[in-house]
Write a protein that holds these residues in place. Structure first.
Motif, short mmCIF file in Angstrom:
data_model
loop_
_atom_site.label_atom_id
_atom_site.label_comp_id
_atom_site.label_asym_id
_atom_site.label_seq_id
_atom_site.Cartn_x
_atom_site.Cartn_y
_atom_site.Cartn_z
N VAL A 87 17.59 66.37 28.80
CA VAL A 87 17.10 67.19 29.73
C VAL A 87 17.07 66.48 31.12
CG1 VAL A 87 15.94 69.28 30.30
CG2 VAL A 87 16.41 68.96 28.06
N ALA A 88 16.32 65.67 31.24
CA ALA A 88 15.93 64.85 32.51
C ALA A 88 17.26 64.60 33.28
CB ALA A 88 14.85 63.83 32.39
N MET A 89 18.20 64.02 32.54
CA MET A 89 19.34 63.50 33.20
C MET A 89 20.27 64.86 33.48
SD MET A 89 19.62 60.05 33.72
CE MET A 89 17.88 60.39 34.25
N MET A 90 20.38 65.82 32.78
CA MET A 90 21.29 66.85 33.33
C MET A 90 20.58 67.62 34.45
SD MET A 90 23.52 66.95 31.16
CE MET A 90 23.90 68.74 31.40
N LEU A 91 19.21 67.70 34.56
CA LEU A 91 18.67 68.28 35.72
C LEU A 91 18.62 67.28 37.03
CD1 LEU A 91 15.09 69.53 34.20
CD2 LEU A 91 17.06 70.75 35.22
#
Length: 426
Positions: A87-91
């Protein structure tokens, strides 16, 4: 296990290759994105930046995350690291796209720094998760080699990303639009890292079910941070090595300001080493070569003489040498000094990561590396502020360079005292 055999062994592990690929992709994106930010703030001919502006920029982008870093570490110790990191990389990909729009329009107000802060914060969170998850994908007896191999490869990947950014700038032009294109390109690495993380099983990177705790209230998070800090302090060898790393980051931040100012205002176009952002790129590459060499020999040296002796040796020789070499008013001296600092920093980091992973309980791994990363940021920013407010416009100061050499000697001496009282495992 010998270093070369250990590398071959861990590369055969599919889970390690996936985690390793995610680090390479994420840090390549990091290098590319940070080069676009540095160029936008410091070397963009459409904007004028002073050392004070530079210090303020680093403070705005790094210090806020430093305040919430320990809380982020609590999350890594409670919830699926694979899910959080994906999720951190998508954000981050989404925020990077928004940052590109802002750079394209030439805006450098509060919104620009907030977006940069969010992007860099997510990157640091991701790297903390990678460090906490590494013991889940490699055998314990290969941790020194695994840390050396992954962190150094990540550093080299970041430098390659910066080099790609400089190459793109030559084609796109050093303007708002050119820097926006560079920032947009970094999204490719971020999305690749997210995809690789998504291929892990939800619990594969930890935390272990036996040590996972619930954190449904703010008070639970605060207690977790308190307990994490107590756990680190209960292990003096870990607290000592983290302090030594913080000292290096402080010095590195101050030296970084000196190098930026010299390449911007002191190095001439006719010199052997190019000025402007191209010269910075060469200095970073030299630091990367030093880091690569340090990673290659650190596992063997650490096994032979012990991690504590290697930490003392790296700081007292190459760290001290960097300050003395900078006394020579030649552009090549900055390249050699960068090599020395890259070597010393990476040699100590490999040992520090391993000491923390071998000593800290699994249930505190996430919090430890988040605090570790927070310490990095705070120390680095303080060094940048010191350099920005004490160095002259051309970045050169005899007393400053002598102080750098003296500080490394002092850090080596203090760590030697700690190592004697609390034997650091080989």
């Amino acid at each position: 296990m010998r270093g070369s055999h250990a590398v071959k062994a861990i590369i055969r592990l599919p889970a390690f290759r996936r985690l390793y690929g995610a680090r390479i992709a994420a840090q390549w994106a990091d290098g590319c994105f940070q080069a676009s930010l540095a160029g936008t703030v410091l070397f963009n001919p459409q904007h004028a930046a002073s050392p004070t502006d530079m210090a303020a920029g680093f403070a705005v982008m790094l210090l806020p995350y430093s305040l919430i870093g320990p809380f982020v570490g609590v999350l890594l110790d409670r919830y699926s690291r694979r899910h959080l990191m994906t999720v951190a990389m998508m954000l981050r990909a989404l925020i990077t796209v928004l940052t590109c729009v802002v750079i394209w329009q030439g805006y450098q107000g509060l919104g620009f720094f907030v977006l940069a802060l969010l992007s860099l914060s997510l990157s640091r969170f991701f790297l903390s998760g990678l460090s906490a998850g590494l013991p889940h994908v490699v055998p314990r007896n290969t941790l020194v080699t695994s840390n050396a191999f992954t962190t150094t490869s990540g550093t080299i990947s970041s430098l390659i990303g910066g080099g790609c950014a400089i190459g793109l700038l030559n084609a796109a032009g050093k303007s708002n639009h050119g820097y926006a294109v560079v920032a947009a390109t970094s999204v490719l690495g971020t999305l690749l890292a997210a995809w690789l993380m998504s291929r892990f099983a939800p619990t594969m990177l930890g935390p272990d079910h036996a040590t996972r705790q619930s954190a449904q209230r703010v008070v639970d998070v605060l207690r977790g941070v308190r307990d994490g800090a107590r756990h680190i302090l209960a292990h003096p060898e870990v607290a000592g090595v983290l302090t030594s790393i913080a000292a290096h980051r402080f010095i590195f931040g101050a030296v970084g300001v000196s190098l930026l100012l010299q390449f911007k205002n002191h190095v001439t176009e006719a010199g052997l080493i190019p000025h402007d952002i191209a010269g910075i790129g060469i200095a970073l590459a030299a630091g990367g070569v030093g880091a690569l060499l340090a990673a290659a020999i650190t596992p063997a040296v650490a096994r032979a003489i012990g991690k504590n002796a290697w930490i003392v040796g790296a700081y007292s020789t190459l760290g001290t040498a960097a300050g003395l070499i900078l006394l020579v008013d030649r552009s090549w001296s900055m390249i050699v000094a960068s090599f020395c600092l890259g070597f010393a920093g990476q040699a100590v980091k490999v040992c520090a990561d391993t000491i923390a992973q071998e000593t800290i309980d699994e249930s505190f791994q996430g919090r430890t590396f988040a605090v570790y990363d927070t310490t990095f940021n705070v120390a680095f920013v303080l060094g940048v502020v010191l350099g920005a407010y004490t160095l002259p416009e051309n970045g050169r100061s005899t007393w400053f360079f002598v102080s750098i050499a003296a500080c490394y000697l002092l850090v080596a001496l203090l760590y030697r005292v700690i190592a004697r009282k609390h034997e650091v495992p080989r």
